[in-house]
Design a protein around this motif. Structure first.
Motif, PDB file in Angstrom:
ATOM      1  N   ARG A   1       0.834  -1.195   0.000  1.00 29.43           N
ATOM      2  CA  ARG A   1       0.000   0.000   0.000  1.00 29.43           C
ATOM      3  C   ARG A   1       0.865   1.239   0.000  1.00 29.43           C
ATOM      4  O   ARG A   1       1.989   1.213   0.469  1.00 29.43           O
ATOM      5  CB  ARG A   1      -0.908   0.009   1.221  1.00 29.43           C
ATOM      6  CG  ARG A   1      -1.974  -1.072   1.154  1.00 29.43           C
ATOM      7  CD  ARG A   1      -2.938  -0.885   2.257  1.00 29.43           C
ATOM      8  NE  ARG A   1      -2.705  -1.968   3.204  1.00 29.43           N
ATOM      9  CZ  ARG A   1      -3.304  -2.090   4.331  1.00 29.43           C
ATOM     10  NH1 ARG A   1      -4.140  -1.159   4.730  1.00 29.43           N
ATOM     11  NH2 ARG A   1      -3.085  -3.098   5.099  1.00 29.43           N
ATOM     12  N   GLY A   2       0.316   2.327  -0.489  1.00 27.09           N
ATOM     13  CA  GLY A   2       1.076   3.559  -0.498  1.00 27.09           C
ATOM     14  C   GLY A   2       0.313   4.694  -1.127  1.00 27.09           C
ATOM     15  O   GLY A   2      -0.838   4.545  -1.531  1.00 27.09           O
ATOM     16  N   ILE A   3       1.005   5.805  -1.212  1.00 19.24           N
ATOM     17  CA  ILE A   3       0.412   7.015  -1.767  1.00 19.24           C
ATOM     18  C   ILE A   3       1.455   7.732  -2.619  1.00 19.24           C
ATOM     19  O   ILE A   3       2.610   7.844  -2.224  1.00 19.24           O
ATOM     20  CB  ILE A   3      -0.129   7.935  -0.657  1.00 19.24           C
ATOM     21  CG1 ILE A   3      -0.769   9.186  -1.233  1.00 19.24           C
ATOM     22  CG2 ILE A   3       0.958   8.309   0.325  1.00 19.24           C
ATOM     23  CD1 ILE A   3      -1.521  10.013  -0.197  1.00 19.24           C
ATOM     24  N   LYS A  25       0.373  -2.381  -5.975  1.00 16.36           N
ATOM     25  CA  LYS A  25       0.640  -1.964  -4.596  1.00 16.36           C
ATOM     26  C   LYS A  25      -0.597  -1.385  -3.914  1.00 16.36           C
ATOM     27  O   LYS A  25      -0.523  -0.931  -2.781  1.00 16.36           O
ATOM     28  CB  LYS A  25       1.762  -0.940  -4.571  1.00 16.36           C
ATOM     29  CG  LYS A  25       3.055  -1.513  -5.115  1.00 16.36           C
ATOM     30  CD  LYS A  25       4.201  -0.596  -4.837  1.00 16.36           C
ATOM     31  CE  LYS A  25       5.445  -1.218  -5.423  1.00 16.36           C
ATOM     32  NZ  LYS A  25       6.509  -1.384  -4.540  1.00 16.36           N
ATOM     33  N   SER A  26      -1.723  -1.370  -4.602  1.00 11.93           N
ATOM     34  CA  SER A  26      -2.947  -0.801  -4.050  1.00 11.93           C
ATOM     35  C   SER A  26      -2.716   0.620  -3.554  1.00 11.93           C
ATOM     36  O   SER A  26      -3.184   1.015  -2.497  1.00 11.93           O
ATOM     37  CB  SER A  26      -3.492  -1.683  -2.922  1.00 11.93           C
ATOM     38  OG  SER A  26      -4.796  -1.263  -2.581  1.00 11.93           O
TER      39      SER A  26
END
Length: 93
Positions: A1-3, A25-26
């Protein structure tokens, strides 16, 4: 996950980003601007004071790349336009 955060245009136009690369990586993308985070002058002053306090207390370190004398402002602009900055660029009065 990340941004993935895209903020600012100091170096010019931001190239398109293929968002499908983030699928494994959603992760998600955001393009914030100042007015998304502060809505009044009072709030801006409050947040600004907090940031300067962090700097004063050593909790936030600011990277100063170069200092140019004011008389060399044109050289400073060339340095920025060439994409050489790796931190803050200051003009000394």
């Amino acid at each position: 996950r990340g941004i993935f955060v895209s903020f600012g245009n100091a170096s010019g136009k931001v190239d398109p980003f293929p968002v499908l690369r983030l699928t494994p990586k959603s992760a998600f993308v955001t393009r914030p601007k100042l007015l998304d985070y502060v809505s009044t002058r009072e709030e801006l002053v409050q947040r600004m004071t907090q940031v300067f306090d962090w700097m004063k207390d050593g909790k936030l370190e600011v990277c100063i790349d170069r200092v140019f004398p004011l008389e060399k402002a044109a050289d400073a602009h060339c340095y920025i336009e060439a994409g050489k900055t790796r931190g803050k660029l200051l003009l000394k009065i």
